[in-house]
Design a protein around this motif. Structure first.
Motif, PDB file in Angstrom:
ATOM      1  N   PRO A 171     -25.732   6.885  11.843  1.00 56.83           N
ATOM      2  CA  PRO A 171     -26.995   7.052  12.567  1.00 56.83           C
ATOM      3  C   PRO A 171     -26.811   6.809  14.061  1.00 56.83           C
ATOM      4  CG  PRO A 171     -26.950   4.926  11.489  1.00 56.83           C
ATOM      5  CD  PRO A 171     -25.709   5.651  11.035  1.00 56.83           C
ATOM      6  N   GLU A 172     -27.703   7.394  14.852  1.00 58.67           N
ATOM      7  CA  GLU A 172     -27.654   7.141  16.288  1.00 58.67           C
ATOM      8  C   GLU A 172     -28.112   5.722  16.593  1.00 58.67           C
ATOM      9  OE1 GLU A 172     -29.386   8.930  20.528  1.00 58.67           O
ATOM     10  OE2 GLU A 172     -29.818   9.946  18.638  1.00 58.67           O
ATOM     11  N   VAL A 173     -29.162   5.270  15.891  1.00 58.35           N
ATOM     12  CA  VAL A 173     -29.702   3.926  16.094  1.00 58.35           C
ATOM     13  C   VAL A 173     -29.926   3.283  14.735  1.00 58.35           C
ATOM     14  CG1 VAL A 173     -31.521   2.541  17.162  1.00 58.35           C
ATOM     15  CG2 VAL A 173     -30.897   4.744  18.178  1.00 58.35           C
ATOM     16  N   LEU A 174     -29.580   2.009  14.618  1.00 61.45           N
ATOM     17  CA  LEU A 174     -29.869   1.217  13.433  1.00 61.45           C
ATOM     18  C   LEU A 174     -30.921   0.187  13.831  1.00 61.45           C
ATOM     19  CD1 LEU A 174     -29.197   0.447  10.487  1.00 61.45           C
ATOM     20  CD2 LEU A 174     -27.457  -1.105  11.397  1.00 61.45           C
ATOM     21  N   PHE A 175     -32.135   0.357  13.308  1.00 63.19           N
ATOM     22  CA  PHE A 175     -33.221  -0.577  13.615  1.00 63.19           C
ATOM     23  C   PHE A 175     -33.113  -1.772  12.681  1.00 63.19           C
ATOM     24  CE2 PHE A 175     -34.701   3.095  15.807  1.00 63.19           C
ATOM     25  CZ  PHE A 175     -35.488   2.609  16.841  1.00 63.19           C
ATOM     26  N   CYS A 176     -32.924  -2.942  13.274  1.00 64.31           N
ATOM     27  CA  CYS A 176     -32.703  -4.166  12.513  1.00 64.31           C
ATOM     28  C   CYS A 176     -33.976  -4.999  12.474  1.00 64.31           C
ATOM     29  CB  CYS A 176     -31.579  -4.977  13.148  1.00 64.31           C
ATOM     30  SG  CYS A 176     -29.999  -4.100  13.210  1.00 64.31           S
ATOM     31  N   PRO A 177     -34.154  -5.801  11.439  1.00 63.66           N
ATOM     32  CA  PRO A 177     -35.390  -6.583  11.300  1.00 63.66           C
ATOM     33  C   PRO A 177     -35.398  -7.828  12.150  1.00 63.66           C
ATOM     34  CG  PRO A 177     -33.920  -7.043   9.468  1.00 63.66           C
ATOM     35  CD  PRO A 177     -33.249  -5.981  10.286  1.00 63.66           C
ATOM     36  N   GLY A 178     -36.584  -8.176  12.659  1.00 66.84           N
ATOM     37  CA  GLY A 178     -36.761  -9.447  13.331  1.00 66.84           C
ATOM     38  C   GLY A 178     -36.267  -9.467  14.760  1.00 66.84           C
ATOM     39  N   THR A 179     -35.989 -10.674  15.228  1.00 64.86           N
ATOM     40  CA  THR A 179     -35.656 -10.910  16.634  1.00 64.86           C
ATOM     41  C   THR A 179     -34.171 -11.183  16.862  1.00 64.86           C
ATOM     42  OG1 THR A 179     -36.017 -13.286  16.439  1.00 64.86           O
ATOM     43  CG2 THR A 179     -37.954 -11.930  16.949  1.00 64.86           C
ATOM     44  N   ALA A 180     -33.378 -11.175  15.798  1.00 64.54           N
ATOM     45  CA  ALA A 180     -31.956 -11.544  15.810  1.00 64.54           C
ATOM     46  C   ALA A 180     -31.768 -13.056  15.833  1.00 64.54           C
ATOM     47  CB  ALA A 180     -31.187 -10.902  16.964  1.00 64.54           C
ATOM     48  N   GLY A 181     -32.878 -13.811  15.960  1.00 68.66           N
ATOM     49  CA  GLY A 181     -32.774 -15.261  15.947  1.00 68.66           C
ATOM     50  C   GLY A 181     -33.664 -15.910  14.905  1.00 68.66           C
ATOM     51  N   ASP A 182     -34.254 -15.111  14.019  1.00 68.15           N
ATOM     52  CA  ASP A 182     -35.171 -15.655  13.016  1.00 68.15           C
ATOM     53  C   ASP A 182     -34.560 -15.722  11.618  1.00 68.15           C
ATOM     54  OD1 ASP A 182     -35.069 -12.955  12.438  1.00 68.15           O
ATOM     55  OD2 ASP A 182     -37.114 -12.543  13.121  1.00 68.15           O
ATOM     56  N   GLY A 183     -33.287 -15.393  11.485  1.00 63.85           N
ATOM     57  CA  GLY A 183     -32.605 -15.512  10.201  1.00 63.85           C
ATOM     58  C   GLY A 183     -32.631 -14.265   9.347  1.00 63.85           C
ATOM     59  N   TYR A 184     -33.450 -13.272   9.680  1.00 60.19           N
ATOM     60  CA  TYR A 184     -33.536 -12.075   8.844  1.00 60.19           C
ATOM     61  C   TYR A 184     -32.195 -11.338   8.775  1.00 60.19           C
ATOM     62  CZ  TYR A 184     -38.679 -12.446   9.025  1.00 60.19           C
ATOM     63  OH  TYR A 184     -39.983 -12.870   8.906  1.00 60.19           O
ATOM     64  N   ILE A 185     -31.589 -11.132   9.934  1.00 62.86           N
ATOM     65  CA  ILE A 185     -30.371 -10.333   9.986  1.00 62.86           C
ATOM     66  C   ILE A 185     -29.203 -11.042   9.316  1.00 62.86           C
ATOM     67  CG2 ILE A 185     -29.490 -11.168  12.188  1.00 62.86           C
ATOM     68  CD1 ILE A 185     -29.614  -7.507  10.972  1.00 62.86           C
ATOM     69  N   GLU A 186     -29.301 -12.375   9.142  1.00 64.98           N
ATOM     70  CA  GLU A 186     -28.225 -13.107   8.491  1.00 64.98           C
ATOM     71  C   GLU A 186     -28.020 -12.649   7.050  1.00 64.98           C
ATOM     72  OE1 GLU A 186     -28.957 -17.250   8.905  1.00 64.98           O
ATOM     73  OE2 GLU A 186     -28.842 -17.217  11.099  1.00 64.98           O
ATOM     74  N   ARG A 187     -29.075 -12.118   6.439  1.00 60.78           N
ATOM     75  CA  ARG A 187     -28.923 -11.607   5.064  1.00 60.78           C
ATOM     76  C   ARG A 187     -28.018 -10.390   5.016  1.00 60.78           C
ATOM     77  NH1 ARG A 187     -34.125 -10.284   2.013  1.00 60.78           N
ATOM     78  NH2 ARG A 187     -32.525  -9.779   0.481  1.00 60.78           N
ATOM     79  N   LEU A 188     -27.817  -9.742   6.176  1.00 62.17           N
ATOM     80  CA  LEU A 188     -26.957  -8.572   6.221  1.00 62.17           C
ATOM     81  C   LEU A 188     -25.479  -8.942   6.352  1.00 62.17           C
ATOM     82  CD1 LEU A 188     -27.052  -5.445   6.325  1.00 62.17           C
ATOM     83  CD2 LEU A 188     -27.226  -5.618   8.806  1.00 62.17           C
ATOM     84  N   LEU A 189     -25.197 -10.154   6.815  1.00 62.16           N
ATOM     85  CA  LEU A 189     -23.824 -10.534   7.124  1.00 62.16           C
ATOM     86  C   LEU A 189     -22.861 -10.391   5.945  1.00 62.16           C
ATOM     87  CD1 LEU A 189     -24.383 -13.627   9.451  1.00 62.16           C
ATOM     88  CD2 LEU A 189     -24.038 -11.229  10.073  1.00 62.16           C
ATOM     89  N   PRO A 190     -23.239 -10.774   4.706  1.00 61.78           N
ATOM     90  CA  PRO A 190     -22.293 -10.607   3.607  1.00 61.78           C
ATOM     91  C   PRO A 190     -21.965  -9.144   3.296  1.00 61.78           C
ATOM     92  CG  PRO A 190     -24.035 -12.153   3.017  1.00 61.78           C
ATOM     93  CD  PRO A 190     -24.465 -11.469   4.270  1.00 61.78           C
ATOM     94  N   PHE A 191     -22.740  -8.229   3.871  1.00 64.37           N
ATOM     95  CA  PHE A 191     -22.563  -6.809   3.546  1.00 64.37           C
ATOM     96  C   PHE A 191     -22.056  -6.006   4.742  1.00 64.37           C
ATOM     97  CE2 PHE A 191     -26.011  -8.603   1.020  1.00 64.37           C
ATOM     98  CZ  PHE A 191     -25.575  -8.346  -0.277  1.00 64.37           C
TER      99      PHE A 191
END
Length: 270
Positions: A171-191
């Motif tokens: 994709p050209e852009v990957l829209f990620c959840p949250g603010t990057a500091g609220d813990g949401y994106i941490e669920r993506l780290l194992p993947f």
């Protein structure tokens, strides 16, 4: 089928949807909270407060999807007793992907509403946002809208990402959840390994709601409004992907493409 975002309305803190989308800063207190000045009584129970904030945006003339914070899952019956038969209930950010899938199958205009009200001792912004979508001959196409709805905590984000990669290689852009500091994106780290070419340097990672603050489920609709505006303004042209993660065990993923119209029409902001 193509879709246009024909109306955006709501509040984020003391800002209207217009002000929020034009990046007007939100005034927050020492806890990182910003309450709507004419908002609901803080002494109300959480569900009642959310209902008070949500109710003015319900429109019985439109098929409607209502997206609530994950904390309201235990009050599902309470909510179903208050919503009309024309409103579908979703809980957690991943439900936005499901709502868009159902809207796409319906092939008729519809409204998606999300509402957030943090507890007094939690950071976040009281907010509500409604997006009105309509079928069109140009605009967004939902190439993939998928939610992993298992509540046992065994949501397979990797399998979702594989579906995404099979839909668009990069994709050209990957829209990620949250603010990057609220813990949401941490669920993506194992993947991260499952991202493959989606993690390439050429892919722009966008945290659309980060300049505003913690919007919870409302942040998903804010990101969708930001995504659609970016296409209209020519900031991106190729397929984009949207990941939906929060404190719920569910996960959502969407892939969209864009066809520009000759008129250059834009969504109405209210």
């Amino acid at each position: 089928m193509r879709w246009q975002l024909i109306n955006v309305s709501g509040q984020a803190g003391e800002l209207s949807a217009v002000e929020a989308l034009t990046r007007t800063p939100v005034a927050t207190d020492e806890q990182g909270q910003s309450w709507i000045s004419q908002g609901c009584d803080r002494d109300l129970p959480m569900s009642e407060g959310l209902w008070q904030r949500l109710r003015p945006w319900l429109d019985q003339s439109l098929p409607t999807w209502v997206i609530l914070p994950h904390s309201e899952r235990t009050h599902r019956a309470w909510w179903q007793g208050r919503l009309s038969d024309g409103a579908e209930l979703g809980i957690g950010r991943a439900s936005v992907a499901l709502a868009l899938s159902q809207l796409n199958r319906l092939a008729a205009p519809g409204r998606i509403i999300a509402v957030n009200r943090p507890a007094a001792n939690e950071p976040g912004i009281e907010a509500v946002m409604a997006l009105d979508w309509g079928p069109a001959d140009h605009g967004l196409a939902f190439e993939l809208t998928r939610m992993d709805g298992r509540l046992d905590g065994k949501t397979d984000v990797g399998a979702l990402l594989e579906l995404g990669r099979n839909t668009v290689h990069q994709p050209e852009v990957l829209f990620c959840p949250g603010t990057a500091g609220d813990g949401y994106i941490e669920r993506l780290l194992p993947f991260l390994g499952a991202l493959g070419p989606w993690a390439a340097q050429e892919v722009r990672w966008e945290f659309a709601e980060a300049p505003l603050g913690r919007l919870g489920v409302v942040g998903s609709l804010f990101s969708w409004a930001w995504l659609e505006a970016g296409y209209r303004l020519g900031e991106w042209q190729d397929p984009c992907a949207v990941i939906e993660l929060d404190d719920s065990p569910l996960a959502g993923l969407s892939v969209v493409s864009w066809t520009a119209g000759a008129s250059g029409a834009s969504a109405r902001l209210a």
